[in-house]
Each structure stands twice: as C-alpha cells, then as structure tokens.
Design a protein around this motif. Structure first.
Motif, PDB file in Angstrom:
ATOM      1  N   LEU A 171       0.528   3.375  -7.964  1.00  0.00           N
ATOM      2  CA  LEU A 171      -0.898   3.346  -8.308  1.00  0.00           C
ATOM      3  C   LEU A 171      -1.622   4.460  -7.553  1.00  0.00           C
ATOM      4  O   LEU A 171      -2.469   4.203  -6.693  1.00  0.00           O
TER       5      LEU A 171
ATOM      6  N   LEU B 278      -3.981  -4.709  -7.084  1.00  0.00           N
ATOM      7  CA  LEU B 278      -3.884  -5.780  -6.098  1.00  0.00           C
ATOM      8  C   LEU B 278      -4.901  -6.875  -6.381  1.00  0.00           C
ATOM      9  O   LEU B 278      -4.585  -8.067  -6.308  1.00  0.00           O
TER      10      LEU B 278
ATOM     11  N   ASP C 245      -7.727  -2.185 -10.467  1.00  0.00           N
ATOM     12  CA  ASP C 245      -7.301  -2.481  -9.095  1.00  0.00           C
ATOM     13  C   ASP C 245      -6.170  -3.494  -9.196  1.00  0.00           C
ATOM     14  O   ASP C 245      -6.398  -4.691  -9.344  1.00  0.00           O
TER      15      ASP C 245
ATOM     16  N   ARG D  38       3.851   1.610  -1.286  1.00  0.00           N
ATOM     17  CA  ARG D  38       4.407   1.792  -2.635  1.00  0.00           C
ATOM     18  C   ARG D  38       3.332   2.182  -3.637  1.00  0.00           C
ATOM     19  O   ARG D  38       3.625   2.809  -4.653  1.00  0.00           O
ATOM     20  N   SER D  39       2.082   1.806  -3.341  1.00  0.00           N
ATOM     21  CA  SER D  39       1.007   2.160  -4.269  1.00  0.00           C
ATOM     22  C   SER D  39       0.833   3.669  -4.381  1.00  0.00           C
ATOM     23  O   SER D  39       0.356   4.170  -5.409  1.00  0.00           O
TER      24      SER D  39
ATOM     25  N   ALA E  43       0.825  -1.205   0.000  1.00  0.00           N
ATOM     26  CA  ALA E  43       0.000   0.000   0.000  1.00  0.00           C
ATOM     27  C   ALA E  43       0.862   1.260   0.000  1.00  0.00           C
ATOM     28  O   ALA E  43       0.542   2.247  -0.668  1.00  0.00           O
TER      29      ALA E  43
ATOM     30  N   ALA F 165      -0.805  -5.982 -10.515  1.00  0.00           N
ATOM     31  CA  ALA F 165       0.019  -4.819 -10.207  1.00  0.00           C
ATOM     32  C   ALA F 165       1.442  -5.025 -10.713  1.00  0.00           C
ATOM     33  O   ALA F 165       1.928  -6.165 -10.807  1.00  0.00           O
TER      34      ALA F 165
ATOM     35  N   LEU G  65       5.382  -2.801  -6.976  1.00  0.00           N
ATOM     36  CA  LEU G  65       4.519  -2.750  -5.803  1.00  0.00           C
ATOM     37  C   LEU G  65       4.993  -3.700  -4.712  1.00  0.00           C
ATOM     38  O   LEU G  65       4.660  -3.524  -3.543  1.00  0.00           O
TER      39      LEU G  65
ATOM     40  N   TYR H 288      -7.166   1.998  -0.676  1.00  0.00           N
ATOM     41  CA  TYR H 288      -6.135   1.194  -0.024  1.00  0.00           C
ATOM     42  C   TYR H 288      -5.811   1.723   1.366  1.00  0.00           C
ATOM     43  O   TYR H 288      -5.562   0.945   2.286  1.00  0.00           O
TER      44      TYR H 288
END
Length: 565
Positions: free
Chosen positions: A317, A432, A430, A312-313, A310, A403, A407, A324
């Motif tokens: 992302l 993940l 999404d 790194r998202s 999360a 992902a 990630l 998240y």
C-alpha cells in the motif's frame, strides 16, 4: 565481506551464530563486553568485527544493486538480532548508514546509486547530515547553504549531532539552495568525504550523550567549500520531497528494530525474577510482577504487529506510507518507553547496577530513550499526520476495503520495494482502517468482540471529528485536542494491525489464539485515554505460560517467536 546471498531466514540464523550467546561472559559480542564498552562510550570491538564479517551493510543495499535488501520486514527482523544485544551497535555501526542511503536509492542517479552501493558493499559508511541543533526536527529551516559558483557549489554552514560523521566515506547533506525560501528551497547533496577541502572543512568535537553512548555523534562546519555540481541528489529544490518518500522507510524500520530493546529488558527481568525470592516466595509468583510481565509481553506483540504491517505496506500500500510511518514512530516510541519503565520497577535496585549479569538492563533503559526523539520526535510525528486526517476522514475511512492478506501473513510474496514510487500524500483507501471494520462482520470469539468494537467505534468518532477540521486547525500550533485526534488514529491503526495479524496467523500457533489480542487491545484502549489498563485477569495466565515457554526455548518474545542464540 561475507557473501551471504541466501534467504532471509538463513541469514538471520547466520547472524545470530556470528554474534553468539549474549549471556556468555567470554563472548566478545555478549552483554558483558557490551556493557564494558559502553562504560568507555564505545561499542564492543568483537561485535563490530562480527557484523563486518557478516557484511551487515549489504542488508541496506537493494538486491538490484548487488545487496540483500528486498523486503523491509525482513530487514527489520534481521536487525533486531543486533539491537537486542546493543542498540548503540545497531544504530552507530549499522542503521545510521541506512538513513543516508535511502535518499540515494530514492532520488539518486544511476551513477550515485552505484557509488553508494559499492561503498556499503565494501563495508564503508554513509552519513546523513540533515539536522542543525538550532532547528531541531524542523529540518526544512536549515541554514546550511549550497550556492552555485563557477559551475560548482559552495558549501557554507554547520551541521551538528550527526551520527558517524567522522567515520563516513560519504555524506548526504540537506542544504538551502534558494535563499528566497519556500517549499522548494532545499536540496540534497551526495558528497564523498575525500572531496571536501580540508582547508575549508572542520570536524567538530564529538557530542556526548546519556543514552546510546557508543554512537559517535559529531558535527562539521564548512566555509566556501567547493563540491561538484553533480553532487545534487535529484533535481534542485526537491530535497524535502525526497525526504518525504525516503524516510517513510526509516521512520518505520528504526522504531521497529528498537522493539528488540524491550525484548531484552523483558528477558533480563525474567532472568532476574525467576532466580529471586522475596518474603518467602518466588518473585515471579507475586501478582504485581506477573501482571507487569504480561503487560510488557502484550505491548511487545502489539508493537511488532503494527510495525510488521506498516513495513509491508511500503510494498503493498505505497500510497499510505506518509501517514503510517509517523503513526508507527509515535505509537511505538510511547509504548516501548512505558513498558521498559514498568519493568524497571520490577527490577528494583538491580535496575541501577552497572556491573553483574543484569547490568545490560540499565543500558537498555538509557538507550531506549532516543526512540522518542531521534530521527523525528513524537510531537513532530503528530504534526506530520494532522494535515492528512481530513482527507482520510472524507475519502479513505468510510466503507474502506480491508487490507490484502499480504499485509499480515509472514509467508506472503510482496511486490518489489519502490522508494521513488512512494506517495507523499495519502490515497483514497485506508486498508488498515478497513481491516478493523471488516473484522466485526466475522464470527469473532466472544472475548474479542467488545475490544475490537471499541476501536472500530473510535475510528467512527475520529472520522466525524476529522472531517470538520479546517486548515488553521492543522498547523504546528494545533491545539492539544486536535493533536489527540492524530494520536487516536495511531492507536486505531495499531489495533487494526493486531487484528489482521491474529486473523492471518499460522493455525495452532500462539498468535492464532485470541488471548494475546484481547490483552493487546485492552492495553491499547486504556492507552488511548492516557491510562493503559492491565491485561485482563482471564488471559494473563495464557500470556505468562507462553512467555515462560519462549524464555525456556530462547525464542523471541515478539511476533516472529524465532529462536535466538
């Protein structure tokens, strides 16, 4: 302030060196000093001095402004060195300034950003005054007002239970700037404390707490207190939008830092049971004890895998942080509290002791409680996720691409963090969720396939249920069954993050083995229906072997397994 502008790994080693061995009774930043300070509702002076010498607040300043903040996952891992010793020191002396600063990085003018950076780089603190006790986590209903008058703003109202308010050099206020109400009725203000008229400002007595006793919680009342109109942080009426972006970072980072409390609780429990005999045998050999230790280890790995993905998202992302972030806060808080409670059963009477070498355990059991409600409560996290679920079900979960490796892979390069560019509503993919589905197309080891499949099927059921949700189902008054959908989605995300962590682990390392993933996903499957299962017997031995090896090497019990002091 120390000028430590080296790579993150070197800084983590330098911080560990400054803080010293926590088990050393002579260490002024060790467990003995921490427990003694906590008895007086303070943090240890030696710990504060070590952090100030390191220049810890520079870790919260973007590198573009002369600080060290480049990657959220690195910030989290470094701060775990503080939280594993004293969470009160971590929050009260350090992370509370992050709560205010992220709003400045997100919406501040160049002048405001420079001023905030100079404060933190100089070791000064920024407080975040959003909450009012009468409204709890409903910060959008604030009554604290900022009214235009003669080219300035007049502040009126009361803020309570605010960290470091009496020690801050600047405060970020959330204030009502439109008495008519509505979604754009609130604004943020970035105010130097020295500019507040002392004749119109009153600081309230310190609020006392059961856990995090060393954190200074205060309050303030202001009565027609004038501040410069330039104190507005961003455009007028955009206060809640700024929060929606900025707090994506803190709602991931603060729970992620808190995993260090479980690390310490598990370490102290091991320290206790490895030295104790009961009924003629070593306590560490009792089946119930072994299973509880393995469960806690699996839970810790799950939490840190989810938190790292999360974090790194936010770089990789940025269109998904709005869902998240509350998912991380909701799931980690529940898992961490449950795990520490189970360890307290193993500690037995030693759990209650406020003296002796294991006294830090009772402090951790108290300090971890606010993880469930501090900053944002778990129930509020579900409310934040709910309106986004129908969009995810219709657009982002079906045939979602997995992902990118960045990630999950710790050595991957990440795009720069852009807080102002974070989305406040989810995008069309999404990653993940896609990672979980794609894993089933791979040649999974036999023990893994059924547990991965169970979570993939749960996502399919969520997609069907969430696609049919209507607007009236998604309010704060949503039924338990609907809120369970949001909780289920958080579990799916944690499962997917764990699978991705396993897929991209360093070959030959423990995380590249399937045993921990089988354990973590099995625990998570049971948790999704309200009853976490014990780790399967066939993998328990592998987890305990790794746990004991890390204990002997003084290595982290989390995903990084980095060496500690």
């Amino acid at each position: 302030m120390s000028d430590i502008r080296t790579d993150a790994g070197t800084r983590m080693e330098a911080l560990e060196e400054r803080l010293g061995d926590p088990w050393d009774p002579a260490n002024s930043a060790g467990f003995a000093a921490i427990v003694a300070a906590d008895e007086h509702e303070e943090t240890p002076e030696g710990g504060r001095a070590a952090l100030d010498g390191f220049g810890i607040l520079a870790e919260f300043v973007p590198s573009s402004l002369g600080g060290r903040l480049e990657r959220v996952d690195h910030l989290v891992e470094l701060m775990r060195s503080v939280y594993r010793r004293d969470p009160s020191l971590g929050l009260g002396h350090c992370s509370s300034s992050l709560l205010g600063a992220v709003n400045v990085w997100t919406a501040g003018s160049p002048e405001q950003r420079r001023y905030a950076a100079d404060l933190l780089l100089g070791g000064n603190k920024i407080s975040c005054a959003f909450h009012e006790l009468a409204h709890g986590n409903d910060i959008g209903s604030v009554e604290f007002a900022a009214t235009p008058a003669d080219g300035r703003l007049l502040l009126n109202g009361r803020k309570e239970s605010i960290t470091n308010l009496d020690r801050a050099d600047a405060v970020v206020f959330l204030a009502r700037t439109d008495p008519a109400g509505g979604p754009r009725s609130n604004s943020q203000l970035f105010v130097p404390v020295s500019s507040l008229d002392p004749e119109r400002t009153r600081f309230l007595p310190r609020f006392r707490s059961v856990g995090m006793r060393g954190v200074r919680l205060g309050g303030i009342t202001v009565d027609d207190c004038p501040v410069d109109a330039a104190a507005l942080l961003g455009a007028r009426g955009t206060g809640m939008e700024t929060i929606a972006r900025a707090f994506q970072l803190t709602r991931i980072a603060l729970p992620a830092m808190s995993t260090a409390m479980l690390d310490t609780a598990l370490r102290v429990t091991l320290h206790h049971v490895l030295r104790r005999r009961l009924y003629g045998r070593g306590v560490a050999d009792i089946p119930m004890v072994r299973t509880t230790l393995a469960n806690a280890f699996a839970d810790l790995l799950l939490c840190e895998a989810f938190a790292a993905a999360a974090a790194r998202s936010l770089h990789v992302l940025p269109e998904l942080g709005s869902v998240y972030a509350p998912a991380v806060k909701y799931l980690l808080a529940g898992v961490l509290l449950d795990a520490v409670e189970q360890l307290s059963l193993v500690m037995g009477a030693e759990f209650y002791r406020r003296d002796g070498e294991h006294a830090v355990f009772q402090k951790m059991t108290r300090d971890i409680k606010p993880v469930a409600f501090g900053h944002i409560a778990r129930a509020a996290c579900l409310s934040a996720m709910l309106p986004q679920l129908p969009v995810l079900a219709r657009r982002a979960w079906r045939d979602a691409a997995p992902a990118p490796a960045a990630l999950f892979a710790t050595d991957s390069e990440l795009p720069p963090l852009d807080l102002a560019g974070l989305r406040i509503a989810v995008g069309r993919q999404d990653g993940l969720a896609g990672t979980l589905g794609a894993a089933l197309d791979d040649d999974l080891p036999a023990p893994l396939r059924p547990v991965v499949d169970a979570h993939a099927r749960r996502l399919e059921m969520l997609a069907e249920a969430c696609a049919g949700l209507r607007p009236r189902d998604l309010s704060i008054a949503a039924s338990v069954e609907v809120r369970d959908l949001a909780a289920g989605y958080a579990s799916v995300l944690a499962a997917a993050a764990s699978v991705g962590t396993w897929q991209h682990a360093t070959p030959g390392g423990f995380l590249a083995r399937p045993e921990w993933l089988v354990a973590a996903l099995t625990r998570l499957t049971g948790r999704a229906v309200g009853q976490p299962e014990d780790v399967p017997a066939e993998v328990e031995g592998a987890l305990l072997e790794e746990l004991l090896d890390r204990h002997d090497r003084t290595a982290s019990f989390g995903v990084s397994a980095r060496r500690y002091r």
